[in-house]
Design a protein around this motif. Structure first.
Motif, PDB file in Angstrom:
ATOM      1  N   LEU A   2       0.824  -1.148  -0.071  1.00 18.48           N
ATOM      2  CA  LEU A   2      -0.046  -0.072   0.057  1.00 18.48           C
ATOM      3  C   LEU A   2       1.001   1.339  -0.051  1.00 18.48           C
ATOM      4  O   LEU A   2       0.404   2.532  -0.268  1.00 18.48           O
ATOM      5  CB  LEU A   2      -0.882  -0.063   1.266  1.00 18.48           C
ATOM      6  N   LYS A   3       2.047   1.072   0.393  1.00 20.54           N
ATOM      7  CA  LYS A   3       2.999   2.260   0.612  1.00 20.54           C
ATOM      8  C   LYS A   3       3.969   2.265  -0.536  1.00 20.54           C
ATOM      9  O   LYS A   3       5.134   2.977  -0.525  1.00 20.54           O
ATOM     10  CB  LYS A   3       3.543   2.331   2.056  1.00 20.54           C
ATOM     11  N   ALA A  12      -2.907  -1.694  -7.087  1.00 19.33           N
ATOM     12  CA  ALA A  12      -3.293  -3.200  -7.053  1.00 19.33           C
ATOM     13  C   ALA A  12      -3.426  -3.703  -5.778  1.00 19.33           C
ATOM     14  O   ALA A  12      -4.543  -4.547  -5.291  1.00 19.33           O
ATOM     15  CB  ALA A  12      -2.193  -4.179  -7.696  1.00 19.33           C
ATOM     16  N   ALA A  13      -2.650  -3.219  -4.764  1.00 21.35           N
ATOM     17  CA  ALA A  13      -2.910  -3.610  -3.300  1.00 21.35           C
ATOM     18  C   ALA A  13      -4.136  -3.285  -2.738  1.00 21.35           C
ATOM     19  O   ALA A  13      -4.712  -3.994  -1.874  1.00 21.35           O
ATOM     20  CB  ALA A  13      -1.683  -3.007  -2.352  1.00 21.35           C
ATOM     21  N   ILE A  14      -4.458  -1.750  -3.064  1.00 20.70           N
ATOM     22  CA  ILE A  14      -5.759  -1.149  -2.635  1.00 20.70           C
ATOM     23  C   ILE A  14      -6.840  -2.227  -3.156  1.00 20.70           C
ATOM     24  O   ILE A  14      -7.747  -2.572  -2.212  1.00 20.70           O
ATOM     25  CB  ILE A  14      -5.837   0.185  -3.218  1.00 20.70           C
ATOM     26  N   LEU A  15      -7.023  -2.664  -4.392  1.00 15.37           N
ATOM     27  CA  LEU A  15      -8.016  -3.398  -4.920  1.00 15.37           C
ATOM     28  C   LEU A  15      -8.009  -4.734  -4.248  1.00 15.37           C
ATOM     29  O   LEU A  15      -9.004  -5.309  -4.060  1.00 15.37           O
ATOM     30  CB  LEU A  15      -7.750  -3.414  -6.283  1.00 15.37           C
ATOM     31  N   ALA A  16      -6.888  -5.267  -4.073  1.00 15.24           N
ATOM     32  CA  ALA A  16      -6.876  -6.496  -3.458  1.00 15.24           C
ATOM     33  C   ALA A  16      -7.230  -6.371  -1.997  1.00 15.24           C
ATOM     34  O   ALA A  16      -8.090  -7.542  -1.597  1.00 15.24           O
ATOM     35  CB  ALA A  16      -5.336  -7.129  -3.081  1.00 15.24           C
ATOM     36  N   CYS A  17      -7.228  -5.444  -1.211  1.00 14.79           N
ATOM     37  CA  CYS A  17      -7.726  -5.249   0.165  1.00 14.79           C
ATOM     38  C   CYS A  17      -9.223  -5.222  -0.010  1.00 14.79           C
ATOM     39  O   CYS A  17      -9.943  -6.024   0.734  1.00 14.79           O
ATOM     40  CB  CYS A  17      -7.442  -3.987   0.797  1.00 14.79           C
ATOM     41  N   ALA A  18      -9.860  -4.567  -0.995  1.00 15.56           N
ATOM     42  CA  ALA A  18     -11.206  -4.515  -1.328  1.00 15.56           C
ATOM     43  C   ALA A  18     -11.962  -5.742  -1.547  1.00 15.56           C
ATOM     44  O   ALA A  18     -13.063  -6.277  -1.143  1.00 15.56           O
ATOM     45  CB  ALA A  18     -11.619  -3.455  -2.330  1.00 15.56           C
ATOM     46  N   MET A  19     -11.063  -6.456  -2.467  1.00 17.74           N
ATOM     47  CA  MET A  19     -11.815  -7.890  -2.804  1.00 17.74           C
ATOM     48  C   MET A  19     -11.593  -8.930  -1.780  1.00 17.74           C
ATOM     49  O   MET A  19     -12.438  -9.668  -1.777  1.00 17.74           O
ATOM     50  CB  MET A  19     -10.833  -8.387  -4.080  1.00 17.74           C
ATOM     51  N   LYS A  20     -10.605  -8.865  -0.811  1.00 19.64           N
ATOM     52  CA  LYS A  20     -10.586  -9.615   0.275  1.00 19.64           C
ATOM     53  C   LYS A  20     -11.613  -9.464   1.202  1.00 19.64           C
ATOM     54  O   LYS A  20     -12.065 -10.233   2.232  1.00 19.64           O
ATOM     55  CB  LYS A  20      -9.056  -9.556   1.043  1.00 19.64           C
ATOM     56  N   ASP A  21     -12.517  -8.294   1.180  1.00 21.63           N
ATOM     57  CA  ASP A  21     -13.404  -7.837   2.156  1.00 21.63           C
ATOM     58  C   ASP A  21     -12.800  -7.750   3.386  1.00 21.63           C
ATOM     59  O   ASP A  21     -13.575  -8.082   4.563  1.00 21.63           O
ATOM     60  CB  ASP A  21     -14.578  -8.855   2.026  1.00 21.63           C
ATOM     61  N   ASP A  22     -11.590  -7.339   3.694  1.00 23.56           N
ATOM     62  CA  ASP A  22     -10.772  -7.313   4.913  1.00 23.56           C
ATOM     63  C   ASP A  22     -10.859  -5.931   5.508  1.00 23.56           C
ATOM     64  O   ASP A  22     -10.199  -5.180   4.933  1.00 23.56           O
ATOM     65  CB  ASP A  22      -9.465  -8.050   4.782  1.00 23.56           C
ATOM     66  N   ASP A  28      -5.656   2.098   6.478  1.00 24.29           N
ATOM     67  CA  ASP A  28      -4.542   2.282   5.403  1.00 24.29           C
ATOM     68  C   ASP A  28      -5.186   2.955   4.055  1.00 24.29           C
ATOM     69  O   ASP A  28      -4.720   3.520   3.427  1.00 24.29           O
ATOM     70  CB  ASP A  28      -3.969   0.997   5.163  1.00 24.29           C
ATOM     71  N   LEU A  29      -6.169   2.438   3.873  1.00 22.72           N
ATOM     72  CA  LEU A  29      -7.254   2.604   2.649  1.00 22.72           C
ATOM     73  C   LEU A  29      -7.611   4.324   2.719  1.00 22.72           C
ATOM     74  O   LEU A  29      -7.400   5.009   1.545  1.00 22.72           O
ATOM     75  CB  LEU A  29      -8.286   1.879   2.436  1.00 22.72           C
ATOM     76  N   ILE A  30      -7.952   4.593   3.963  1.00 23.03           N
ATOM     77  CA  ILE A  30      -8.147   6.011   4.089  1.00 23.03           C
ATOM     78  C   ILE A  30      -7.132   6.937   3.836  1.00 23.03           C
ATOM     79  O   ILE A  30      -7.154   7.826   3.297  1.00 23.03           O
ATOM     80  CB  ILE A  30      -8.937   6.356   5.597  1.00 23.03           C
ATOM     81  N   ALA A  31      -5.722   6.325   4.520  1.00 24.82           N
ATOM     82  CA  ALA A  31      -4.711   7.175   4.314  1.00 24.82           C
ATOM     83  C   ALA A  31      -4.268   7.510   2.887  1.00 24.82           C
ATOM     84  O   ALA A  31      -3.761   8.248   2.516  1.00 24.82           O
ATOM     85  CB  ALA A  31      -3.524   6.595   5.023  1.00 24.82           C
ATOM     86  N   ARG A  32      -4.441   6.146   2.178  1.00 30.24           N
ATOM     87  CA  ARG A  32      -4.157   6.635   0.703  1.00 30.24           C
ATOM     88  C   ARG A  32      -5.001   7.362  -0.161  1.00 30.24           C
ATOM     89  O   ARG A  32      -4.609   7.903  -1.042  1.00 30.24           O
ATOM     90  CB  ARG A  32      -4.414   4.998  -0.282  1.00 30.24           C
ATOM     91  N   LEU A  33      -6.074   7.798   0.538  1.00 30.11           N
ATOM     92  CA  LEU A  33      -6.839   8.888  -0.224  1.00 30.11           C
ATOM     93  C   LEU A  33      -6.181  10.158  -0.284  1.00 30.11           C
ATOM     94  O   LEU A  33      -6.482  11.063  -1.132  1.00 30.11           O
ATOM     95  CB  LEU A  33      -8.166   9.145   0.729  1.00 30.11           C
ATOM     96  N   ARG A  45     -10.998   5.288  -2.877  1.00 27.92           N
ATOM     97  CA  ARG A  45     -12.231   5.464  -2.549  1.00 27.92           C
ATOM     98  C   ARG A  45     -13.258   4.340  -3.087  1.00 27.92           C
ATOM     99  O   ARG A  45     -14.355   3.964  -2.299  1.00 27.92           O
ATOM    100  CB  ARG A  45     -12.900   6.724  -3.422  1.00 27.92           C
ATOM    101  N   ALA A  46     -12.951   3.741  -4.263  1.00 30.79           N
ATOM    102  CA  ALA A  46     -13.918   2.542  -4.693  1.00 30.79           C
ATOM    103  C   ALA A  46     -13.887   1.455  -3.432  1.00 30.79           C
ATOM    104  O   ALA A  46     -14.827   0.811  -3.170  1.00 30.79           O
ATOM    105  CB  ALA A  46     -13.512   2.174  -5.836  1.00 30.79           C
ATOM    106  N   ALA A  47     -12.660   1.162  -2.949  1.00 31.73           N
ATOM    107  CA  ALA A  47     -12.586   0.227  -1.997  1.00 31.73           C
ATOM    108  C   ALA A  47     -13.295   0.476  -0.932  1.00 31.73           C
ATOM    109  O   ALA A  47     -13.800  -0.456  -0.244  1.00 31.73           O
ATOM    110  CB  ALA A  47     -10.778  -0.136  -1.678  1.00 31.73           C
ATOM    111  N   LEU A  48     -13.091   1.563  -0.152  1.00 33.65           N
ATOM    112  CA  LEU A  48     -13.834   1.988   0.858  1.00 33.65           C
ATOM    113  C   LEU A  48     -15.449   2.133   0.648  1.00 33.65           C
ATOM    114  O   LEU A  48     -16.135   1.712   1.751  1.00 33.65           O
ATOM    115  CB  LEU A  48     -13.328   3.488   1.431  1.00 33.65           C
ATOM    116  N   LYS A  49     -15.579   2.428  -0.486  1.00 45.24           N
ATOM    117  CA  LYS A  49     -17.165   2.378  -0.728  1.00 45.24           C
ATOM    118  C   LYS A  49     -17.843   0.999  -0.511  1.00 45.24           C
ATOM    119  O   LYS A  49     -18.525   0.710   0.081  1.00 45.24           O
ATOM    120  CB  LYS A  49     -17.495   3.063  -2.164  1.00 45.24           C
ATOM    121  N   SER A  50     -16.934   0.051  -1.174  1.00 41.44           N
ATOM    122  CA  SER A  50     -17.365  -1.241  -1.232  1.00 41.44           C
ATOM    123  C   SER A  50     -17.289  -1.905   0.337  1.00 41.44           C
ATOM    124  O   SER A  50     -18.243  -2.396   0.720  1.00 41.44           O
ATOM    125  CB  SER A  50     -16.359  -2.269  -1.897  1.00 41.44           C
TER     126      SER A  50
END
Length: 84
Positions: A2-3, A12-22, A28-33, A45-50
């Motif tokens: 993520l960093k 890709a790491a962000i999308l993987a976090c969202a897909m794992k539903d973890d 960490d996703l908030i920080a990437r905003l 944003r898409a990952a957080l929405k999901s």
């Protein structure tokens, strides 16, 4: 990842976090905003929405640093309420 220095690895790491539903990665996703790269911000944003079940506090694509910081604070507030 993520960093990572590489934009595509961060994305890709962000999308993987969202897909794992973890939800453990939400802070960490908030920080990437606040990332300088718009593709990373949009993925976050898409990952957080999901992960939030459809909440959306932004930021919009192409946002200013101020807009991003406002969105980060709103997402942090939402996350703090979820942990109660």
């Amino acid at each position: 990842m993520l960093k990572s220095e590489d934009v595509e690895l961060r994305r890709a790491a962000i999308l993987a976090c969202a897909m794992k539903d973890d939800k453990a990665h939400i802070p960490d996703l908030i920080a990437r905003l606040a990332d300088d790269e718009d593709v990373v911000v949009r993925a976050s944003r898409a990952a957080l929405k999901s992960l939030s079940g459809g909440q959306d506090f932004g930021p919009q694509a192409g946002s200013t640093k101020l807009d991003k910081s406002v969105a980060v604070e709103q997402w942090k507030d939402w996350w703090a309420k979820q942990k109660k």
